[in-house]
Scaffold this active site. Structure first.
Site, short mmCIF file in Angstrom:
data_model
loop_
_atom_site.label_atom_id
_atom_site.label_comp_id
_atom_site.label_asym_id
_atom_site.label_seq_id
_atom_site.Cartn_x
_atom_site.Cartn_y
_atom_site.Cartn_z
CB THR A 87 -0.83 0.04 1.09
OG1 THR A 87 -1.53 -1.17 1.28
CG2 THR A 87 -1.86 1.18 1.05
CE LYS A 162 -5.21 -1.03 1.71
NZ LYS A 162 -5.39 -2.39 2.37
CE LYS A 237 1.59 2.21 4.19
NZ LYS A 237 2.09 0.78 3.70
P1 NAD Z 1 6.22 -5.82 7.06
O1 NAD Z 1 7.00 -4.71 7.76
O2 NAD Z 1 6.03 -7.03 7.87
O3 NAD Z 1 6.82 -6.30 5.84
C1 NAD Z 1 7.73 -5.41 4.85
C2 NAD Z 1 9.16 -6.26 4.65
O4 NAD Z 1 9.93 -5.41 3.53
C3 NAD Z 1 9.90 -6.38 5.96
O5 NAD Z 1 10.22 -8.05 6.00
C4 NAD Z 1 11.00 -5.52 5.48
O6 NAD Z 1 12.40 -5.97 6.05
C5 NAD Z 1 11.15 -5.56 4.18
N1 NAD Z 1 11.82 -4.37 3.40
C6 NAD Z 1 12.12 -3.15 3.63
N2 NAD Z 1 12.78 -2.51 2.94
C7 NAD Z 1 13.20 -3.52 1.83
C8 NAD Z 1 14.16 -3.43 0.94
N3 NAD Z 1 14.69 -2.21 0.58
N4 NAD Z 1 14.35 -4.33 0.26
C9 NAD Z 1 13.82 -5.83 0.51
N5 NAD Z 1 12.88 -5.74 1.54
C10 NAD Z 1 12.82 -4.66 2.31
O7 NAD Z 1 4.91 -5.09 6.59
P2 NAD Z 1 3.82 -6.14 6.10
O8 NAD Z 1 2.61 -6.09 7.24
O9 NAD Z 1 3.98 -7.15 5.33
O10 NAD Z 1 3.06 -5.07 4.93
C11 NAD Z 1 3.43 -4.53 3.76
C12 NAD Z 1 2.53 -4.11 2.90
O11 NAD Z 1 1.41 -4.52 2.70
C13 NAD Z 1 2.64 -2.64 3.41
O12 NAD Z 1 2.70 -1.63 2.50
C14 NAD Z 1 1.20 -2.37 4.12
O13 NAD Z 1 0.56 -1.23 4.39
C15 NAD Z 1 0.48 -3.60 3.12
N6 NAD Z 1 -0.68 -4.25 3.84
C16 NAD Z 1 -0.68 -4.81 5.11
C17 NAD Z 1 -1.74 -5.42 5.91
C18 NAD Z 1 -1.53 -6.04 7.11
O14 NAD Z 1 -2.54 -6.45 7.72
N7 NAD Z 1 -0.46 -6.20 7.56
C19 NAD Z 1 -2.82 -5.36 4.94
C20 NAD Z 1 -3.02 -4.70 3.83
C21 NAD Z 1 -1.93 -4.16 3.30
#
Ligand code: NAD
Length: 290
Positions: A87, A162, A237
């Site tokens: 997102t 979204k 966010k």
């Molecule tokens: P998270 O922080 O658990 O995962 C993000 C991952 O990206 C981490 O493991 C981090 O180490 C990695 N990362 C960061 N910088 C990086 C880079 N330069 N290269 C490679 N990897 C890198 O977050 P999440 O909960 O998995 O969410 C991910 C996305 O999904 C976000 O944009 C969030 O808004 C969206 N989202 C999350 C949810 C939820 O319920 N968690 C629901 C819908 C959407």
């Protein structure tokens, strides 16, 4: 298909694991080095992307997406699809799509709803922006990771869908919570309130499917001490992204702005961080008008 998967956090790891289970070859990269079983670890984002038919990213925000895209796009083979499921702001989604197109690739913005549970169960909903051909190409992967994929339009349309959805959700949750707190003070039983509203014109997903009052309606985070679920800071966010988008196109969104401000206070100044976004109900319970 050969898939490169970058960002294997709470959402990305189970999504990648589902692709492996369905028989796709997945090379993964995350800065933390975490890797779900069956995903081949790559040394860098570019290495994960090299030779892939589709590269999927699941990253925290637009700035990180832009940095990863700048590294990955030059390493991808022509004709491949760059598919971002994070997102992020609409402008970052469009900038990445332009960059991909200039390199002879196509790009999709495909944010999801359904949370960590949906990612693990393969029941996410994808909201997708980008060219028809790229959508058709990635659809078999969306079908594995999710239960529904809606092609919303051109670049940025998935992110637009979204943030509009979540702006409605944030504002609706707040008003549902304040209405329960008002009903309490008026001496109205919560179960009766649910019975009426869930079958009347005040019904909504927040009331009917995710009721913020414990012991009322279907099971929800309220029945689990408001453990997320969908954490208040993630709602903040998304509300901030909706306000950023509204500013960029001069759209008047007063309730969205107020919802963003209330979640900001809840997360930054009150006890909302780490709690489900429906924990607005105990917040309102303890307050008067002053
Ligand atoms: P998270 O922080 O658990 O995962 C993000 C991952 O990206 C981490 O493991 C981090 O180490 C990695 N990362 C960061 N910088 C990086 C880079 N330069 N290269 C490679 N990897 C890198 O977050 P999440 O909960 O998995 O969410 C991910 C996305 O999904 C976000 O944009 C969030 O808004 C969206 N989202 C999350 C949810 C939820 O319920 N968690 C629901 C819908 C959407």
């Amino acid at each position: 298909m050969r898939v490169g998967f970058i960002g294997l956090g709470n959402m990305g790891a189970p999504m990648a694991a589902n692709l492996v289970k369905a028989g796709h070859r997945v090379a993964g990269f995350d800065v933390t080095g975490q890797m779900p079983a069956g995903v081949t670890p790559a040394d860098s984002a570019a290495a994960a992307a090299r030779g892939a038919d589709v590269v999927i990213t699941m990253l925290p925000n637009g700035a990180i997406l832009r940095a990863v895209a700048a590294e990955v796009i030059p390493a991808m083979r022509r004709g491949a699809v760059f598919c971002d499921c994070s997102t992020v702001d609409v402008d970052s989604a469009r900038a990445v799509a332009d960059q991909a197109e200039a390199a002879g690739l196509s790009a999709l913005d495909a944010p999801v709803s359904g949370g960590v549970g949906g990612a693990a169960a393969g029941t996410l909903t994808f909201m997708v922006g980008g060219p028809d051909a790229a959508f058709a190409r990635v659809l078999p992967l969306f079908d594995i990771m999710g239960q529904k994929a809606v092609h919303c339009g051109g670049a940025g349309a998935g992110q637009a869908a979204k943030i509009c959805n979540n702006m409605i959700l944030g504002a609706t949750m707040i008003v549902t919570c304040e209405a329960f707190a008002l009903a309490d003070k008026l001496g109205l039983d919560r179960a009766r309130m649910f019975d009426v509203v869930s079958t009347s014109s005040g019904y909504s997903w927040s009331m009917n499917a995710y009721c913020p009052a414990p012991g009322v309606g279907p099971q929800s985070p309220a029945d689990n001490g408001y453990r997320p679920g969908f954490a208040a800071e993630l709602m903040l966010k998304d509300l901030r992204l909706s306000q950023q988008a509204a500013e960029s196109v001069d759209a008047d969104t007063p309730l969205g702005a107020l919802a963003a401000e209330l979640y900001r206070r809840f997360v930054e100044e009150e006890d909302g961080r780490g709690r489900d976004f429906s924990a607005m109900l105990p917040r309102f319970e303890g307050r008067g008008r002053g």
